[in-house]
Design a protein around this motif. Sequence first.
Motif, PDB file in Angstrom:
ATOM      1  N   PHE A 185       0.851  -1.187   0.000  1.00 46.26           N
ATOM      2  CA  PHE A 185       0.000   0.000   0.000  1.00 46.26           C
ATOM      3  C   PHE A 185       0.891   1.243   0.000  1.00 46.26           C
ATOM      4  CE2 PHE A 185      -2.345  -3.419   1.928  1.00 46.26           C
ATOM      5  CZ  PHE A 185      -3.600  -3.328   1.333  1.00 46.26           C
ATOM      6  N   VAL A 186       0.360   2.335  -0.516  1.00 43.43           N
ATOM      7  CA  VAL A 186       1.115   3.591  -0.608  1.00 43.43           C
ATOM      8  C   VAL A 186       0.176   4.747  -0.298  1.00 43.43           C
ATOM      9  CG1 VAL A 186       0.659   3.903  -3.085  1.00 43.43           C
ATOM     10  CG2 VAL A 186       2.742   4.875  -2.060  1.00 43.43           C
ATOM     11  N   THR A 187       0.735   5.853   0.194  1.00 39.46           N
ATOM     12  CA  THR A 187      -0.046   7.061   0.456  1.00 39.46           C
ATOM     13  C   THR A 187       0.265   8.110  -0.616  1.00 39.46           C
ATOM     14  OG1 THR A 187       1.720   7.839   1.915  1.00 39.46           O
ATOM     15  CG2 THR A 187      -0.126   6.694   2.943  1.00 39.46           C
ATOM     16  N   PRO A 188      -0.691   8.998  -0.924  1.00 42.11           N
ATOM     17  CA  PRO A 188      -0.425  10.040  -1.930  1.00 42.11           C
ATOM     18  C   PRO A 188       0.768  10.920  -1.562  1.00 42.11           C
ATOM     19  CG  PRO A 188      -2.775   9.870  -1.496  1.00 42.11           C
ATOM     20  CD  PRO A 188      -2.095   9.009  -0.481  1.00 42.11           C
ATOM     21  N   GLU A 189       0.878  11.253  -0.280  1.00 40.28           N
ATOM     22  CA  GLU A 189       2.037  12.014   0.190  1.00 40.28           C
ATOM     23  C   GLU A 189       2.975  11.072   0.947  1.00 40.28           C
ATOM     24  OE1 GLU A 189      -0.996  12.503   1.714  1.00 40.28           O
ATOM     25  OE2 GLU A 189      -1.851  13.805   0.180  1.00 40.28           O
ATOM     26  N   SER A 191       4.445   9.009   3.622  1.00 33.76           N
ATOM     27  CA  SER A 191       3.768   8.492   4.810  1.00 33.76           C
ATOM     28  C   SER A 191       4.617   8.674   6.063  1.00 33.76           C
ATOM     29  CB  SER A 191       3.464   7.005   4.623  1.00 33.76           C
ATOM     30  OG  SER A 191       4.667   6.254   4.671  1.00 33.76           O
ATOM     31  N   GLY A 192       3.961   8.519   7.209  1.00 31.61           N
ATOM     32  CA  GLY A 192       4.676   8.573   8.475  1.00 31.61           C
ATOM     33  C   GLY A 192       5.758   7.511   8.555  1.00 31.61           C
ATOM     34  N   VAL A 193       5.488   6.345   7.989  1.00 30.71           N
ATOM     35  CA  VAL A 193       6.478   5.271   7.993  1.00 30.71           C
ATOM     36  C   VAL A 193       7.718   5.679   7.207  1.00 30.71           C
ATOM     37  CG1 VAL A 193       6.945   2.893   7.277  1.00 30.71           C
ATOM     38  CG2 VAL A 193       4.731   3.489   8.287  1.00 30.71           C
ATOM     39  N   GLU A 194       7.523   6.291   6.044  1.00 31.14           N
ATOM     40  CA  GLU A 194       8.663   6.750   5.238  1.00 31.14           C
ATOM     41  C   GLU A 194       9.476   7.801   5.984  1.00 31.14           C
ATOM     42  OE1 GLU A 194       7.653   6.863   0.684  1.00 31.14           O
ATOM     43  OE2 GLU A 194       5.838   7.369   1.811  1.00 31.14           O
ATOM     44  N   GLN A 195       8.783   8.716   6.672  1.00 27.00           N
ATOM     45  CA  GLN A 195       9.493   9.740   7.444  1.00 27.00           C
ATOM     46  C   GLN A 195      10.352   9.108   8.539  1.00 27.00           C
ATOM     47  OE1 GLN A 195       6.896  12.864   8.920  1.00 27.00           O
ATOM     48  NE2 GLN A 195       5.584  12.697   7.096  1.00 27.00           N
ATOM     49  N   ILE A 196       9.786   8.128   9.230  1.00 27.75           N
ATOM     50  CA  ILE A 196      10.512   7.498  10.328  1.00 27.75           C
ATOM     51  C   ILE A 196      11.721   6.730   9.802  1.00 27.75           C
ATOM     52  CG2 ILE A 196      10.352   5.730  12.128  1.00 27.75           C
ATOM     53  CD1 ILE A 196       9.033   8.455  12.743  1.00 27.75           C
ATOM     54  N   ARG A 197      11.585   6.102   8.646  1.00 32.77           N
ATOM     55  CA  ARG A 197      12.739   5.422   8.057  1.00 32.77           C
ATOM     56  C   ARG A 197      13.886   6.400   7.812  1.00 32.77           C
ATOM     57  NH1 ARG A 197      12.603   0.333   5.612  1.00 32.77           N
ATOM     58  NH2 ARG A 197      10.598  -0.743   5.617  1.00 32.77           N
ATOM     59  N   GLU A 198      13.544   7.610   7.406  1.00 33.22           N
ATOM     60  CA  GLU A 198      14.576   8.609   7.100  1.00 33.22           C
ATOM     61  C   GLU A 198      15.165   9.236   8.353  1.00 33.22           C
ATOM     62  OE1 GLU A 198      12.698  11.395   4.531  1.00 33.22           O
ATOM     63  OE2 GLU A 198      12.618  10.030   2.805  1.00 33.22           O
ATOM     64  N   THR A 199      14.321   9.485   9.353  1.00 30.00           N
ATOM     65  CA  THR A 199      14.765  10.233  10.532  1.00 30.00           C
ATOM     66  C   THR A 199      15.091   9.348  11.725  1.00 30.00           C
ATOM     67  OG1 THR A 199      12.507  10.510  11.380  1.00 30.00           O
ATOM     68  CG2 THR A 199      13.307  12.163   9.797  1.00 30.00           C
ATOM     69  N   LEU A 200      14.712   8.071  11.635  1.00 30.18           N
ATOM     70  CA  LEU A 200      14.919   7.123  12.740  1.00 30.18           C
ATOM     71  C   LEU A 200      14.264   7.613  14.031  1.00 30.18           C
ATOM     72  CD1 LEU A 200      18.599   6.008  12.103  1.00 30.18           C
ATOM     73  CD2 LEU A 200      16.486   4.923  11.346  1.00 30.18           C
ATOM     74  N   GLY A 201      13.035   8.114  13.903  1.00 33.33           N
ATOM     75  CA  GLY A 201      12.253   8.417  15.090  1.00 33.33           C
ATOM     76  C   GLY A 201      11.669   9.808  15.167  1.00 33.33           C
ATOM     77  N   GLN A 202      12.245  10.778  14.475  1.00 38.68           N
ATOM     78  CA  GLN A 202      11.787  12.162  14.573  1.00 38.68           C
ATOM     79  C   GLN A 202      10.564  12.373  13.679  1.00 38.68           C
ATOM     80  OE1 GLN A 202      12.971  14.560  16.591  1.00 38.68           O
ATOM     81  NE2 GLN A 202      11.312  15.894  15.893  1.00 38.68           N
ATOM     82  N   ARG A 203       9.485  12.926  14.251  1.00 33.59           N
ATOM     83  CA  ARG A 203       8.286  13.235  13.475  1.00 33.59           C
ATOM     84  C   ARG A 203       7.968  14.718  13.653  1.00 33.59           C
ATOM     85  NH1 ARG A 203       3.611   8.796  13.990  1.00 33.59           N
ATOM     86  NH2 ARG A 203       3.031   9.836  12.044  1.00 33.59           N
ATOM     87  N   ASP A 204       8.169  15.498  12.591  1.00 37.14           N
ATOM     88  CA  ASP A 204       7.922  16.936  12.666  1.00 37.14           C
ATOM     89  C   ASP A 204       6.464  17.285  12.426  1.00 37.14           C
ATOM     90  OD1 ASP A 204      10.637  17.427  13.117  1.00 37.14           O
ATOM     91  OD2 ASP A 204      11.058  17.395  10.951  1.00 37.14           O
ATOM     92  N   HIS A 205       5.804  16.466  11.627  1.00 39.26           N
ATOM     93  CA  HIS A 205       4.427  16.812  11.261  1.00 39.26           C
ATOM     94  C   HIS A 205       3.626  15.523  11.104  1.00 39.26           C
ATOM     95  CE1 HIS A 205       1.038  18.831   9.450  1.00 39.26           C
ATOM     96  NE2 HIS A 205       1.116  18.055   8.374  1.00 39.26           N
ATOM     97  N   ILE A 206       2.444  15.483  11.718  1.00 38.98           N
ATOM     98  CA  ILE A 206       1.560  14.329  11.614  1.00 38.98           C
ATOM     99  C   ILE A 206       0.282  14.765  10.911  1.00 38.98           C
ATOM    100  CG2 ILE A 206       0.252  12.575  12.865  1.00 38.98           C
ATOM    101  CD1 ILE A 206       2.317  12.748  15.083  1.00 38.98           C
ATOM    102  N   ALA A 207      -0.050  14.071   9.830  1.00 33.73           N
ATOM    103  CA  ALA A 207      -1.242  14.419   9.059  1.00 33.73           C
ATOM    104  C   ALA A 207      -2.039  13.164   8.754  1.00 33.73           C
ATOM    105  CB  ALA A 207      -0.836  15.102   7.744  1.00 33.73           C
ATOM    106  N   GLN A 209      -3.760  10.367   6.703  1.00 35.88           N
ATOM    107  CA  GLN A 209      -3.351   9.755   5.441  1.00 35.88           C
ATOM    108  C   GLN A 209      -4.241   8.560   5.130  1.00 35.88           C
ATOM    109  OE1 GLN A 209       0.778   8.898   6.428  1.00 35.88           O
ATOM    110  NE2 GLN A 209       1.473  10.613   5.188  1.00 35.88           N
ATOM    111  N   SER A 210      -4.421   8.294   3.849  1.00 31.79           N
ATOM    112  CA  SER A 210      -5.166   7.117   3.422  1.00 31.79           C
ATOM    113  C   SER A 210      -4.250   6.239   2.581  1.00 31.79           C
ATOM    114  CB  SER A 210      -6.401   7.512   2.609  1.00 31.79           C
ATOM    115  OG  SER A 210      -6.014   8.244   1.453  1.00 31.79           O
ATOM    116  N   TRP A 211      -4.569   4.948   2.533  1.00 34.80           N
ATOM    117  CA  TRP A 211      -3.707   3.977   1.873  1.00 34.80           C
ATOM    118  C   TRP A 211      -4.299   3.559   0.536  1.00 34.80           C
ATOM    119  CZ3 TRP A 211       0.923   3.354   3.977  1.00 34.80           C
ATOM    120  CH2 TRP A 211       1.089   3.655   5.334  1.00 34.80           C
ATOM    121  N   THR A 212      -3.462   3.587  -0.500  1.00 33.50           N
ATOM    122  CA  THR A 212      -3.859   3.165  -1.839  1.00 33.50           C
ATOM    123  C   THR A 212      -3.208   1.826  -2.160  1.00 33.50           C
ATOM    124  OG1 THR A 212      -4.046   5.451  -2.580  1.00 33.50           O
ATOM    125  CG2 THR A 212      -3.819   3.763  -4.296  1.00 33.50           C
ATOM    126  N   ARG A 213      -4.017   0.910  -2.643  1.00 31.72           N
ATOM    127  CA  ARG A 213      -3.555  -0.465  -2.882  1.00 31.72           C
ATOM    128  C   ARG A 213      -2.621  -0.544  -4.085  1.00 31.72           C
ATOM    129  NH1 ARG A 213      -4.989  -5.961  -4.378  1.00 31.72           N
ATOM    130  NH2 ARG A 213      -5.720  -6.931  -2.460  1.00 31.72           N
TER     131      ARG A 213
END
Length: 362
Positions: A185-189, A191-207, A209-213
Amino acid sequence: MPTIRAIADALGAVAEGDLDLQVTRAAEPAMAGPDDLALAMDLKYADGFATGHARAALLWPGADWQALGLQAAIFAPRGRLAMAGLTRMLDAGPQIAPGVHAMALVDPSAVIGEGAAIGPFVSIGAGVRIGARARIASHVSVAEGAVIGDDALILQGARIGARVVLGDRIIVQPGAVIGADGFSFVTPEKSGVEQIRETLGQRDHIAAQSWTRIHSLGSVTIGDDVEIGANACIDRGTIRDTVIGHGTKLDNLVHVGHNVQVGRDCLLCGQVGIAGSARIGDRVVLGGQVGVSDNIFVGDDVIAGGATKIMTNAPAGRVLLGYPAVRMETHVEMQKALRRLPRLAATVAALQKAVSKTGESD
């Protein structure tokens, strides 16, 4: 009923005593009757002969079979290997009548190999090819375009998805599902998971999101002499097939994610989970509840102990343990250090108290 001579010849083992004695089944020494073959491939099982009634046994090398009150004995230098041969001889297998059962539903375009046996309530879709002497038990469904090899055994309630290819002599235990869609599944923008992979824990903005198959267009290819445990699940690939190599064995409740490649002669024990696009080398052994992260490589001949979580690439031949996975010897030292922590904490507290008193006296 096989004779002691026939069993010994099949196992390539040495036998002594009455080699024409016949046995009906295998049993533990304490439970064995006069027509049973008692199994005692280690001295620690010898006490059972005192309460059982066996006349013949499969024994450890050098055992004094006459002192055990036996009339015949087979000697097994490698007990579990002998067990493999013996159980193969004595296992009658599932009772599936030859031919296609009247209550099976077979598409006219399907090709059924010579000597195949198709049980009741089996559904076989368009374009399916079933190999010679394959056996398919009741309530199995085989979707369109699937290929099942010669001498396959597909047991009750298994589900074989569209375009799945199963090799010769494969065994699929009840309830297994091969060829379900991958979990993609993927999000249009981002996703929080992608952000966490990059930052290893830091979340600056939570919005929100919906999942597209992401649909699974690939399938599953499985080699020869593979075994799939009960209720195991192997997901189809997104574009290319998920692949399981020749001779690999999967235990019950194993999950292999989409696009995964598993090599030859691997052993995946109960509740192993392999995330999408991971690659597993040849002869890899993963103990129960081992987890493998997505998109990593586990090299040939790696052995991972139970509940190990492999989160980065593992080089060939490495023995792993723990969460996250480390060398087994490192994990053992870490556990020793953990057990010493209470004593160390008490020592530190005593030192702090002593230093404090020294400071007060000054």
